[in-house]
Design a protein around this motif. Structure first.
Motif, PDB file in Angstrom:
ATOM      1  N   ILE A   1      22.567   9.588 -10.886  1.00 19.73           N
ATOM      2  CA  ILE A   1      23.869   8.771 -11.302  1.00 19.73           C
ATOM      3  C   ILE A   1      23.836   7.897 -12.419  1.00 19.73           C
ATOM      4  CG2 ILE A   1      24.778   6.466 -10.221  1.00 19.73           C
ATOM      5  CD1 ILE A   1      23.731   7.111  -7.623  1.00 19.73           C
ATOM      6  N   SER A   2      22.414   7.675 -12.924  1.00 19.27           N
ATOM      7  CA  SER A   2      22.365   7.136 -14.365  1.00 19.27           C
ATOM      8  C   SER A   2      22.900   8.135 -15.250  1.00 19.27           C
ATOM      9  CB  SER A   2      20.951   6.709 -14.504  1.00 19.27           C
ATOM     10  OG  SER A   2      20.706   6.085 -15.667  1.00 19.27           O
ATOM     11  N   ASP A   3      22.188   9.336 -15.125  1.00 21.17           N
ATOM     12  CA  ASP A   3      22.369  10.651 -16.004  1.00 21.17           C
ATOM     13  C   ASP A   3      23.815  10.924 -16.479  1.00 21.17           C
ATOM     14  OD1 ASP A   3      19.555  10.633 -16.431  1.00 21.17           O
ATOM     15  OD2 ASP A   3      19.437  12.568 -15.223  1.00 21.17           O
ATOM     16  N   LEU A   4      24.692  10.584 -15.417  1.00 19.75           N
ATOM     17  CA  LEU A   4      26.064  11.229 -15.448  1.00 19.75           C
ATOM     18  C   LEU A   4      26.879  10.010 -15.921  1.00 19.75           C
ATOM     19  CD1 LEU A   4      26.257  12.903 -12.130  1.00 19.75           C
ATOM     20  CD2 LEU A   4      26.350  14.095 -14.612  1.00 19.75           C
ATOM     21  N   GLY A   5      26.193   8.688 -16.195  1.00 16.54           N
ATOM     22  CA  GLY A   5      26.793   7.463 -16.884  1.00 16.54           C
ATOM     23  C   GLY A   5      27.713   6.761 -15.778  1.00 16.54           C
ATOM     24  N   LEU A   6      27.296   6.733 -14.662  1.00 22.55           N
ATOM     25  CA  LEU A   6      28.166   6.273 -13.612  1.00 22.55           C
ATOM     26  C   LEU A   6      27.864   4.680 -13.294  1.00 22.55           C
ATOM     27  CD1 LEU A   6      28.360   9.082 -10.917  1.00 22.55           C
ATOM     28  CD2 LEU A   6      30.107   8.176 -12.346  1.00 22.55           C
ATOM     29  N   LEU A   7      26.635   4.313 -13.834  1.00 22.23           N
ATOM     30  CA  LEU A   7      26.242   2.863 -13.438  1.00 22.23           C
ATOM     31  C   LEU A   7      27.306   1.925 -14.284  1.00 22.23           C
ATOM     32  CD1 LEU A   7      22.270   2.833 -14.120  1.00 22.23           C
ATOM     33  CD2 LEU A   7      23.689   3.183 -11.921  1.00 22.23           C
ATOM     34  N   GLU A   8      27.879   2.015 -15.006  1.00 19.03           N
ATOM     35  CA  GLU A   8      28.911   1.304 -15.765  1.00 19.03           C
ATOM     36  C   GLU A   8      29.929   0.843 -14.663  1.00 19.03           C
ATOM     37  OE1 GLU A   8      31.035  -1.132 -18.465  1.00 19.03           O
ATOM     38  OE2 GLU A   8      28.987  -0.549 -18.543  1.00 19.03           O
ATOM     39  N   ASP A   9      30.449   1.654 -13.640  1.00 20.43           N
ATOM     40  CA  ASP A   9      31.437   1.525 -12.767  1.00 20.43           C
ATOM     41  C   ASP A   9      31.324   2.007 -11.450  1.00 20.43           C
ATOM     42  OD1 ASP A   9      34.048   0.371 -12.557  1.00 20.43           O
ATOM     43  OD2 ASP A   9      34.988   2.140 -12.722  1.00 20.43           O
ATOM     44  N   THR A  10      29.947   1.991 -10.921  1.00 18.61           N
ATOM     45  CA  THR A  10      29.619   2.412  -9.743  1.00 18.61           C
ATOM     46  C   THR A  10      28.660   1.513  -8.941  1.00 18.61           C
ATOM     47  OG1 THR A  10      29.986   4.652 -10.425  1.00 18.61           O
ATOM     48  CG2 THR A  10      28.614   4.330  -8.430  1.00 18.61           C
ATOM     49  N   ALA A  11      29.205   0.804  -7.838  1.00 18.97           N
ATOM     50  CA  ALA A  11      28.343   0.335  -6.817  1.00 18.97           C
ATOM     51  C   ALA A  11      27.512   1.050  -5.965  1.00 18.97           C
ATOM     52  CB  ALA A  11      29.346  -0.617  -6.022  1.00 18.97           C
TER      53      ALA A  11
ATOM     54  N   TRP B   1       0.947  -1.223   0.045  1.00 21.86           N
ATOM     55  CA  TRP B   1       0.098  -0.046  -0.077  1.00 21.86           C
ATOM     56  C   TRP B   1       0.781   1.326  -0.024  1.00 21.86           C
ATOM     57  CZ3 TRP B   1       0.019   3.313   4.506  1.00 21.86           C
ATOM     58  CH2 TRP B   1       0.437   2.780   5.615  1.00 21.86           C
ATOM     59  N   ILE B   2       2.190   1.445   0.081  1.00 18.59           N
ATOM     60  CA  ILE B   2       2.896   2.413   0.241  1.00 18.59           C
ATOM     61  C   ILE B   2       3.799   2.629  -1.234  1.00 18.59           C
ATOM     62  CG2 ILE B   2       4.891   3.613   1.605  1.00 18.59           C
ATOM     63  CD1 ILE B   2       4.139   1.969   4.018  1.00 18.59           C
ATOM     64  N   HIS B   3       3.745   3.722  -1.490  1.00 17.22           N
ATOM     65  CA  HIS B   3       4.363   4.256  -2.772  1.00 17.22           C
ATOM     66  C   HIS B   3       5.965   4.240  -2.583  1.00 17.22           C
ATOM     67  CE1 HIS B   3       0.787   4.808  -5.109  1.00 17.22           C
ATOM     68  NE2 HIS B   3       0.139   5.502  -3.969  1.00 17.22           N
ATOM     69  N   THR B   4       6.568   3.077  -3.076  1.00 10.47           N
ATOM     70  CA  THR B   4       8.151   3.318  -3.103  1.00 10.47           C
ATOM     71  C   THR B   4       8.555   2.898  -4.453  1.00 10.47           C
ATOM     72  OG1 THR B   4       8.222   1.196  -1.859  1.00 10.47           O
ATOM     73  CG2 THR B   4       8.465   2.825  -0.521  1.00 10.47           C
ATOM     74  N   GLU B   5       8.026   3.473  -5.461  1.00 15.08           N
ATOM     75  CA  GLU B   5       8.304   3.088  -6.923  1.00 15.08           C
ATOM     76  C   GLU B   5       9.834   3.063  -7.250  1.00 15.08           C
ATOM     77  OE1 GLU B   5       4.324   4.438  -6.717  1.00 15.08           O
ATOM     78  OE2 GLU B   5       5.933   5.019  -6.013  1.00 15.08           O
ATOM     79  N   HIS B   6      10.804   4.183  -6.682  1.00 15.91           N
ATOM     80  CA  HIS B   6      11.956   4.375  -7.060  1.00 15.91           C
ATOM     81  C   HIS B   6      12.949   3.257  -6.576  1.00 15.91           C
ATOM     82  CE1 HIS B   6       9.885   8.361  -7.591  1.00 15.91           C
ATOM     83  NE2 HIS B   6      10.702   8.349  -8.602  1.00 15.91           N
ATOM     84  N   LEU B   7      12.597   3.248  -5.267  1.00 15.40           N
ATOM     85  CA  LEU B   7      13.674   1.962  -4.518  1.00 15.40           C
ATOM     86  C   LEU B   7      13.500   0.668  -4.998  1.00 15.40           C
ATOM     87  CD1 LEU B   7      14.127   3.308  -1.107  1.00 15.40           C
ATOM     88  CD2 LEU B   7      15.807   2.885  -2.646  1.00 15.40           C
ATOM     89  N   ASP B   8      12.055   0.765  -5.389  1.00 13.69           N
ATOM     90  CA  ASP B   8      11.537  -0.834  -6.033  1.00 13.69           C
ATOM     91  C   ASP B   8      12.196  -1.040  -7.396  1.00 13.69           C
ATOM     92  OD1 ASP B   8      10.002  -1.012  -3.998  1.00 13.69           O
ATOM     93  OD2 ASP B   8       8.224  -0.276  -4.699  1.00 13.69           O
ATOM     94  N   ARG B   9      12.306  -0.032  -8.146  1.00 20.30           N
ATOM     95  CA  ARG B   9      12.840  -0.058  -9.501  1.00 20.30           C
ATOM     96  C   ARG B   9      14.278  -0.283  -9.311  1.00 20.30           C
ATOM     97  NH1 ARG B   9      11.676   4.856 -11.303  1.00 20.30           N
ATOM     98  NH2 ARG B   9       9.629   4.405 -11.505  1.00 20.30           N
ATOM     99  N   PHE B  10      15.114   0.369  -8.187  1.00 21.32           N
ATOM    100  CA  PHE B  10      16.295   0.127  -8.117  1.00 21.32           C
ATOM    101  C   PHE B  10      16.683  -1.454  -7.670  1.00 21.32           C
ATOM    102  CE2 PHE B  10      19.602   0.164  -4.576  1.00 21.32           C
ATOM    103  CZ  PHE B  10      20.791   0.342  -5.502  1.00 21.32           C
ATOM    104  N   ALA B  11      15.799  -1.818  -6.839  1.00 24.10           N
ATOM    105  CA  ALA B  11      15.885  -3.275  -6.450  1.00 24.10           C
ATOM    106  C   ALA B  11      15.714  -4.159  -7.367  1.00 24.10           C
ATOM    107  CB  ALA B  11      14.695  -3.655  -5.483  1.00 24.10           C
ATOM    108  N   GLU B  12      15.139  -4.048  -8.462  1.00 27.08           N
ATOM    109  CA  GLU B  12      14.677  -4.671  -9.835  1.00 27.08           C
ATOM    110  C   GLU B  12      16.146  -4.824 -10.532  1.00 27.08           C
ATOM    111  OE1 GLU B  12      12.039  -3.040 -12.339  1.00 27.08           O
ATOM    112  OE2 GLU B  12      10.038  -3.609 -10.968  1.00 27.08           O
ATOM    113  N   ASP B  13      17.065  -4.002 -10.286  1.00 25.89           N
ATOM    114  CA  ASP B  13      18.448  -4.218 -11.166  1.00 25.89           C
ATOM    115  C   ASP B  13      19.413  -4.566  -9.956  1.00 25.89           C
ATOM    116  OD1 ASP B  13      17.210  -3.607 -13.502  1.00 25.89           O
ATOM    117  OD2 ASP B  13      17.593  -1.124 -12.738  1.00 25.89           O
TER     118      ASP B  13
END
Length: 452
Positions: free
Chosen positions: A263-273, A23-35
């Motif tokens: 973080i994504s916009d800056l292209g950091l996902l390639e080499d960032t944990a 029942w709680i909106h946490t769309e952003h962390l949920d999307r993060f969790a998918e990856d």
């Protein structure tokens, strides 16, 4: 490899949809969790705020030998401790701390040590910040502390809320630094959704748009004033506190989502944990409590832990059922960074678990307030994959409690009398584990039975 660690104070794991909330909106962390890799059985070690952070800075179960000196008369992160930021800095990382959790830095707490830079967003909770008298209605001043109301007296827009300021500061730091260093460690620490539960009105209206009941006690700490028991409040008041907390959770999710997008916009996902977690949960009526207590049931001891490895590392996804604890985060980060884990560390790197390569599992998690000082906790919590034991001191008027989490995840049916052999086994495992950590024998004897 860059590393970004995000800690959100008092964020209940079961208020995230990726952990089953409906029942709680946490769309952003949920999307993060998918990856990412989601840990389903992550638990705190030391409780609460500062002891937990000492754990994740040192990789140690610090409740066995230290306590939170609240007034800062003693260092809460002594220079004798070997800490994460120090080791990463020595390994060539640019290290940055951005926080609104005022306990980290106030009164010489010293958690800025080892960072090349730090930004402190002032004013959370009872931070001694603003002095102008609040103009809030008297009813509101009775349920939220005067210091906090002074601190937020200039707040006008959502972007003025603390988590918004903190995540925006992290975005700005990334814009300035994302391509300026060989590698960086960014530690972001927000006190939200910790009390006061004071989200923008429209966030509460998502869950309860018809509320006309006014202010409700229990959603904030007043120094020296006990929190009400759940039984002191009406069902409507308890539900309102849950709504306010849910609004805080959604607010935090939205602004962490902004940071993740940057973080994504800056292209950091390639080499960032990226690591997201919390220091503990809270009670909103469960077990007749409002707010956290050192009686560590699932609502407080169980925490979210979500880890996204860089795309260059294959970015493994999925869920992990292994029991893990907060001291494991520090050696995990060190292994990711290619830094040797010092022998002082008591946690275990989770990297092999994240990659699905681990065969060795921890049998129990042990969670506790400090075992040092004049006031020891009533219980130490021991959790296995099936059972949770709240182990009281032997001979204490406070009795131990045992719950079968597979059938009773809300811990409502105490089986201590029906399953004494299970309780004794968990207690014995707890004593052995604490002894291996170097806990003082005189302290352990308070929890030991003859067989131990």
């Amino acid at each position: 490899m860059n590393i970004i660690q995000i800690v959100s104070d008092t964020f209940r794991w079961d208020f995230l949809r990726c952990y089953g909330n409906s029942w709680i909106h946490t769309e952003h962390l949920d999307r993060f969790a998918e990856d990412s890799v989601v840990f389903d059985k992550a638990y705190i070690a030391s409780f609460p705020t500062i002891p937990y952070r000492r754990d994740i800075f040192t990789g140690r179960y610090t409740f066995t030998y230290s306590r939170w000196v609240f007034d800062g008369s003693e260092p809460n992160l002594p220079r004798t401790e070997i800490i994460l930021s120090q080791l990463l800095r020595q390994a060539g990382y640019t290290t940055m701390l951005i926080a609104d959790t005022y306990h980290l830095i106030r009164d010489c707490h010293g958690f800025d040590r080892g960072f090349d830079g730090w930004w402190w967003i002032r004013g959370q909770e009872n931070d001694r910040y603003m002095t102008n008298p609040p103009k809030d209605p008297e009813e509101r001043q009775k349920v939220i502390s005067r210091q906090y109301l002074q601190n937020v007296s200039l707040r006008r827009f959502e972007e003025d809320y603390f988590v918004a300021q903190t995540m925006t500061a992290a975005e700005k730091w990334l814009e300035l630094n994302y391509d300026q260093h060989e590698k960086f460690f960014l530690y972001v620490d927000t006190f939200d959704p910790h009390e006061p539960w004071d989200p923008p009105r429209w966030y509460a209206d998502m869950y309860d748009p018809e509320w006309k009941g006014g202010e409700v006690p229990g959603g904030a700490y007043f120094p020296g004033v006990p929190r009400p028991a759940a039984s002191d409040l009406t069902e409507e008041q308890l539900n309102r506190l849950k709504v306010l907390y849910a609004g805080e959770v959604t607010l935090v999710d939205r602004w962490i989502g902004r940071l993740l997008e940057k973080i994504s916009d800056l292209g950091l996902l390639e080499d960032t944990a990226i690591i997201f977690t919390s220091d503990h949960g809270t009670y909103i009526g469960e077990h007749n409590y409002v707010g956290k207590r050192d009686q560590l049931y699932e609502e407080v001891a169980h925490i979210p832990l979500i880890v996204r490895l860089p795309d260059s590392e294959g970015a493994p996804r999925g869920r992990r059922d292994e029991i893990v604890q907060s001291p494991d985060i520090m050696p995990t980060i060190l292994e990711l960074a290619g830094v040797n884990v010092p022998p002082t560390v008591q946690g275990r790197s989770l990297l092999s678990v994240i990659r699905g390569e681990s065969e060795e599992e921890r049998e129990i998690a042990v969670s506790s307030a400090s075992l040092v000082g004049p006031r020891l906790p009533n219980w130490i919590t021991v959790t296995s994959k099936r059972w949770a034991l709240l182990a009281s001191q032997v001979g204490s008027e406070v009795k131990s409690e045992l719950y079968d989490l597979s059938k009773d995840p809300g811990e409502t049916v105490n089986l201590i009398d029906e399953q004494p052999e299970v309780a004794d086994d968990l207690r014995s495992r707890m004593i052995g584990f604490l002894r291996s950590l170097g806990a003082k024998e005189e302290t352990l004897r308070r929890w030991m039975k003859e067989a131990d």
